[in-house]
Design a protein around this motif. Structure first.
Motif, PDB file in Angstrom:
ATOM      1  N   SER A 141      -6.673  11.555  -4.527  1.00 38.85           N
ATOM      2  CA  SER A 141      -6.014  11.029  -3.205  1.00 38.85           C
ATOM      3  C   SER A 141      -4.466  10.918  -3.492  1.00 38.85           C
ATOM      4  CB  SER A 141      -6.775  10.143  -2.789  1.00 38.85           C
ATOM      5  OG  SER A 141      -6.822   8.802  -3.714  1.00 38.85           O
ATOM      6  N   GLY A 142      -4.341  10.199  -4.756  1.00 40.27           N
ATOM      7  CA  GLY A 142      -2.911   9.870  -5.040  1.00 40.27           C
ATOM      8  C   GLY A 142      -2.384   8.588  -4.162  1.00 40.27           C
ATOM      9  N   TRP A 143      -3.379   7.611  -4.078  1.00 38.85           N
ATOM     10  CA  TRP A 143      -3.261   6.492  -3.316  1.00 38.85           C
ATOM     11  C   TRP A 143      -3.435   5.156  -4.429  1.00 38.85           C
ATOM     12  CZ3 TRP A 143      -8.110   7.135   0.633  1.00 38.85           C
ATOM     13  CH2 TRP A 143      -7.537   7.938   1.578  1.00 38.85           C
ATOM     14  N   GLY A 144      -2.589   4.324  -4.070  1.00 32.46           N
ATOM     15  CA  GLY A 144      -2.530   2.925  -4.828  1.00 32.46           C
ATOM     16  C   GLY A 144      -1.892   1.923  -4.058  1.00 32.46           C
ATOM     17  N   VAL A 145      -2.064   0.783  -4.739  1.00 34.66           N
ATOM     18  CA  VAL A 145      -1.422  -0.665  -4.321  1.00 34.66           C
ATOM     19  C   VAL A 145      -0.462  -1.292  -5.271  1.00 34.66           C
ATOM     20  CG1 VAL A 145      -1.948  -2.831  -3.260  1.00 34.66           C
ATOM     21  CG2 VAL A 145      -3.478  -0.723  -2.786  1.00 34.66           C
ATOM     22  N   LEU A 146       0.648  -1.509  -5.025  1.00 33.52           N
ATOM     23  CA  LEU A 146       1.698  -1.950  -5.807  1.00 33.52           C
ATOM     24  C   LEU A 146       1.507  -3.352  -5.768  1.00 33.52           C
ATOM     25  CD1 LEU A 146       4.448  -2.065  -7.738  1.00 33.52           C
ATOM     26  CD2 LEU A 146       5.484  -2.381  -5.432  1.00 33.52           C
ATOM     27  N   VAL A 147       1.442  -4.204  -7.051  1.00 34.90           N
ATOM     28  CA  VAL A 147       1.258  -5.803  -7.105  1.00 34.90           C
ATOM     29  C   VAL A 147       2.646  -6.171  -7.100  1.00 34.90           C
ATOM     30  CG1 VAL A 147       0.485  -7.540  -8.750  1.00 34.90           C
ATOM     31  CG2 VAL A 147      -0.781  -5.530  -8.616  1.00 34.90           C
ATOM     32  N   ARG A 148       3.077  -6.629  -6.220  1.00 34.47           N
ATOM     33  CA  ARG A 148       4.420  -7.395  -6.033  1.00 34.47           C
ATOM     34  C   ARG A 148       4.643  -8.639  -6.394  1.00 34.47           C
ATOM     35  NH1 ARG A 148       8.573  -5.031  -3.978  1.00 34.47           N
ATOM     36  NH2 ARG A 148       9.494  -7.253  -4.089  1.00 34.47           N
ATOM     37  N   ALA A 149       3.528  -9.510  -6.236  1.00 37.10           N
ATOM     38  CA  ALA A 149       3.828 -11.025  -6.688  1.00 37.10           C
ATOM     39  C   ALA A 149       2.506 -11.691  -6.816  1.00 37.10           C
ATOM     40  CB  ALA A 149       4.612 -11.797  -5.525  1.00 37.10           C
ATOM     41  N   GLY A 150       2.640 -12.850  -7.503  1.00 32.59           N
ATOM     42  CA  GLY A 150       1.408 -13.621  -7.683  1.00 32.59           C
ATOM     43  C   GLY A 150       1.552 -14.826  -8.614  1.00 32.59           C
ATOM     44  N   GLU A 151       0.517 -15.899  -8.443  1.00 30.24           N
ATOM     45  CA  GLU A 151       0.641 -17.001  -9.295  1.00 30.24           C
ATOM     46  C   GLU A 151      -0.180 -17.021 -10.405  1.00 30.24           C
ATOM     47  OE1 GLU A 151      -1.188 -21.480  -8.593  1.00 30.24           O
ATOM     48  OE2 GLU A 151      -1.674 -20.032  -7.297  1.00 30.24           O
ATOM     49  N   VAL A 152       0.572 -17.422 -11.676  1.00 32.32           N
ATOM     50  CA  VAL A 152      -0.065 -17.345 -13.036  1.00 32.32           C
ATOM     51  C   VAL A 152      -0.924 -18.359 -13.009  1.00 32.32           C
ATOM     52  CG1 VAL A 152       0.320 -17.506 -15.351  1.00 32.32           C
ATOM     53  CG2 VAL A 152       2.207 -16.267 -14.211  1.00 32.32           C
ATOM     54  N   ALA A 196       0.905  -0.996  -0.016  1.00 35.25           N
ATOM     55  CA  ALA A 196       0.030   0.050  -0.140  1.00 35.25           C
ATOM     56  C   ALA A 196       0.904   1.327  -0.040  1.00 35.25           C
ATOM     57  CB  ALA A 196      -0.932  -0.029   1.149  1.00 35.25           C
ATOM     58  N   TYR A 197       0.447   2.401  -0.701  1.00 39.59           N
ATOM     59  CA  TYR A 197       1.131   3.523  -0.715  1.00 39.59           C
ATOM     60  C   TYR A 197       0.030   4.715  -0.885  1.00 39.59           C
ATOM     61  CZ  TYR A 197       5.315   1.216  -2.052  1.00 39.59           C
ATOM     62  OH  TYR A 197       6.217   0.282  -1.930  1.00 39.59           O
ATOM     63  N   ARG A 198       0.444   5.623   0.257  1.00 36.96           N
ATOM     64  CA  ARG A 198      -0.868   6.518   0.656  1.00 36.96           C
ATOM     65  C   ARG A 198      -0.538   7.721   0.483  1.00 36.96           C
ATOM     66  NH1 ARG A 198      -3.688   8.313   5.012  1.00 36.96           N
ATOM     67  NH2 ARG A 198      -5.853   7.507   5.183  1.00 36.96           N
ATOM     68  N   GLY A 199      -0.055   8.359  -0.775  1.00 34.71           N
ATOM     69  CA  GLY A 199       0.119   9.973  -1.140  1.00 34.71           C
ATOM     70  C   GLY A 199       0.851  10.623  -0.289  1.00 34.71           C
ATOM     71  N   SER A 200       0.060  11.805   0.220  1.00 29.81           N
ATOM     72  CA  SER A 200       1.076  12.733   0.926  1.00 29.81           C
ATOM     73  C   SER A 200       1.171  12.288   2.234  1.00 29.81           C
ATOM     74  CB  SER A 200       0.203  13.987   0.646  1.00 29.81           C
ATOM     75  OG  SER A 200      -1.140  14.054   1.197  1.00 29.81           O
ATOM     76  N   ASP A 201       0.417  11.430   2.867  1.00 24.12           N
ATOM     77  CA  ASP A 201       1.025  10.847   4.152  1.00 24.12           C
ATOM     78  C   ASP A 201       2.043   9.768   4.130  1.00 24.12           C
ATOM     79  OD1 ASP A 201      -1.211  12.405   5.130  1.00 24.12           O
ATOM     80  OD2 ASP A 201      -2.637  10.859   4.709  1.00 24.12           O
ATOM     81  N   ASP A 202       2.713   9.591   2.954  1.00 26.18           N
ATOM     82  CA  ASP A 202       3.549   8.445   2.603  1.00 26.18           C
ATOM     83  C   ASP A 202       4.850   8.709   2.094  1.00 26.18           C
ATOM     84  OD1 ASP A 202       4.836   6.035   2.278  1.00 26.18           O
ATOM     85  OD2 ASP A 202       3.220   5.038   1.060  1.00 26.18           O
ATOM     86  N   PRO A 203       5.994   8.984   2.585  1.00 24.91           N
ATOM     87  CA  PRO A 203       7.094   9.461   2.165  1.00 24.91           C
ATOM     88  C   PRO A 203       7.791   8.274   0.929  1.00 24.91           C
ATOM     89  CG  PRO A 203       7.585   9.027   4.120  1.00 24.91           C
ATOM     90  CD  PRO A 203       6.238   8.936   4.015  1.00 24.91           C
ATOM     91  N   GLY A 204       7.102   7.140   1.044  1.00 26.52           N
ATOM     92  CA  GLY A 204       7.567   6.003   0.056  1.00 26.52           C
ATOM     93  C   GLY A 204       6.607   6.214  -1.064  1.00 26.52           C
ATOM     94  N   ALA A 205       5.848   6.913  -1.358  1.00 29.84           N
ATOM     95  CA  ALA A 205       4.835   6.928  -2.477  1.00 29.84           C
ATOM     96  C   ALA A 205       5.259   8.028  -3.458  1.00 29.84           C
ATOM     97  CB  ALA A 205       3.492   7.292  -1.824  1.00 29.84           C
ATOM     98  N   HIS A 206       5.147   7.438  -4.659  1.00 29.63           N
ATOM     99  CA  HIS A 206       5.472   8.311  -5.801  1.00 29.63           C
ATOM    100  C   HIS A 206       4.495   9.807  -5.805  1.00 29.63           C
ATOM    101  CE1 HIS A 206       6.810   4.996  -8.927  1.00 29.63           C
ATOM    102  NE2 HIS A 206       7.507   4.965  -7.689  1.00 29.63           N
ATOM    103  N   THR A 207       3.431   9.795  -4.912  1.00 28.15           N
ATOM    104  CA  THR A 207       2.696  10.909  -5.048  1.00 28.15           C
ATOM    105  C   THR A 207       2.852  11.858  -3.760  1.00 28.15           C
ATOM    106  OG1 THR A 207       0.936   9.442  -4.204  1.00 28.15           O
ATOM    107  CG2 THR A 207       0.889   9.722  -6.589  1.00 28.15           C
ATOM    108  N   PHE A 208       3.937  11.568  -2.988  1.00 33.33           N
ATOM    109  CA  PHE A 208       4.134  11.924  -1.913  1.00 33.33           C
ATOM    110  C   PHE A 208       4.321  13.654  -1.927  1.00 33.33           C
ATOM    111  CE2 PHE A 208       7.372  13.541   1.442  1.00 33.33           C
ATOM    112  CZ  PHE A 208       6.438  13.566   2.703  1.00 33.33           C
ATOM    113  N   ARG A 209       5.034  14.242  -3.072  1.00 35.10           N
ATOM    114  CA  ARG A 209       5.201  15.536  -3.123  1.00 35.10           C
ATOM    115  C   ARG A 209       4.418  15.948  -4.102  1.00 35.10           C
ATOM    116  NH1 ARG A 209       9.996  16.457  -0.659  1.00 35.10           N
ATOM    117  NH2 ARG A 209      11.407  14.815  -0.363  1.00 35.10           N
ATOM    118  N   GLY A 210       3.174  15.345  -4.765  1.00 37.16           N
ATOM    119  CA  GLY A 210       2.393  15.976  -5.330  1.00 37.16           C
ATOM    120  C   GLY A 210       2.145  15.393  -6.918  1.00 37.16           C
ATOM    121  N   LYS A 211       1.319  15.937  -7.545  1.00 40.54           N
ATOM    122  CA  LYS A 211       0.906  15.482  -9.061  1.00 40.54           C
ATOM    123  C   LYS A 211       2.234  15.887 -10.111  1.00 40.54           C
ATOM    124  CE  LYS A 211      -3.079  15.136 -12.040  1.00 40.54           C
ATOM    125  NZ  LYS A 211      -4.315  15.625 -12.501  1.00 40.54           N
ATOM    126  N   THR A 212       2.297  14.975 -10.689  1.00 40.82           N
ATOM    127  CA  THR A 212       3.523  15.369 -12.083  1.00 40.82           C
ATOM    128  C   THR A 212       2.749  14.277 -12.967  1.00 40.82           C
ATOM    129  OG1 THR A 212       4.773  13.088 -11.634  1.00 40.82           O
ATOM    130  CG2 THR A 212       5.278  15.259 -10.493  1.00 40.82           C
TER     131      THR A 212
END
Length: 225
Positions: free
Chosen positions: A93-104, A43-59
């Motif tokens: 919101s700038g929120w999202g969830v990264l898909v890290r792994a799965g089973e084909v 999980a990545y939570r926008g401006s509340d999350d320094p690890g998110a791509h969206t932490f510093r705003g929209k690009t």
């Protein structure tokens, strides 16, 4: 369970992430379809999350993350591979969830063919372990950024044995949640540096224990300038 209405994805990513586990993410194009049962997400939570791509705003790069939930955010990272995210939350919101792994679970041969590109040896083990491998198995590129999930619907009338016929979208993306989300564990995100990598503050990786496709945890390595 069919692909839900887009509003189903408009949740806090910390709520959405565990609901994605066990669900099936599917992409179809002219080459065929590949589907992955999700076993690990972050999980990545926008401006509340320094690890998110969206932490510093929209690009221009992250604009899709500021759209409504129920879309694909795909980006190219480290000049090496793509990664697939599922946009969460309401628009802006700038929120999202990264898909890290799965089973084909569908299109294994096509996924294997994509994963074997530029390799001298055949891949042994899980085809969709790690976000770059997930994207490659699905055939995802930057052209998929912003794609909406198509809904699968039931066709009427019922067929001769009384079962409704499902209309499959021939191309594009869909996601079908698990009937019952599986038991999961949480922990630090993989490879996130700086404050966003603080394991105690951001234990925002979710995975199904015992799944062979789940990543081995590795902390971020600080890059020297």
């Amino acid at each position: 369970m069919a692909t839900p209405d887009p509003t189903w994805f408009e949740r806090d990513p910390l709520e959405l992430a565990p609901l994605l586990l066990g669900g099936v993410l599917r992409r179809a194009d002219a080459s065929g379809a590949v589907a992955v049962r999700l076993t690990e997400v972050e999980a990545y939570r926008g401006s509340d999350d320094p690890g998110a791509h969206t932490f510093r705003g929209k690009t221009a790069r992250n604009a899709t993350m500021f759209g409504p939930g129920g879309h694909v955010y795909c980006y190219f990272t480290y000049g090496m591979h793509h990664a697939v995210n599922i946009v969460a939350g309401p628009e802006g919101s700038g929120w999202g969830v990264l898909v890290r792994a799965g089973e084909v679970v569908e299109g294994y041969e096509l996924a294997a063919e994509r994963r074997h590109v530029r390799r001298a040896t055949r891949i042994a083990g899980e085809l969709a372990r790690g976000p770059g491998n997930v994207a490659q198995a699905l055939g995802a590129t930057l052209t998929d950024d912003g794609a909406a999930f198509h809904r699968t619907v039931d066709d009427e009338p019922v067929d001769r044995v009384g079962a409704q016929r499902r209309i499959e979208i021939p191309t594009g993306w869909s996601f079908e949640p698990a009937t019952a989300p599986p038991h999961h564990r949480t922990g630090p995100r993989v490879g996130v540096s700086g404050p966003g990598g603080d394991a105690s503050a951001y234990p925002w990786r979710f995975w199904i224990p015992g799944e062979p496709s789940v990543s081995a945890y590795r902390p971020a390595v600080q890059r020297k300038r």
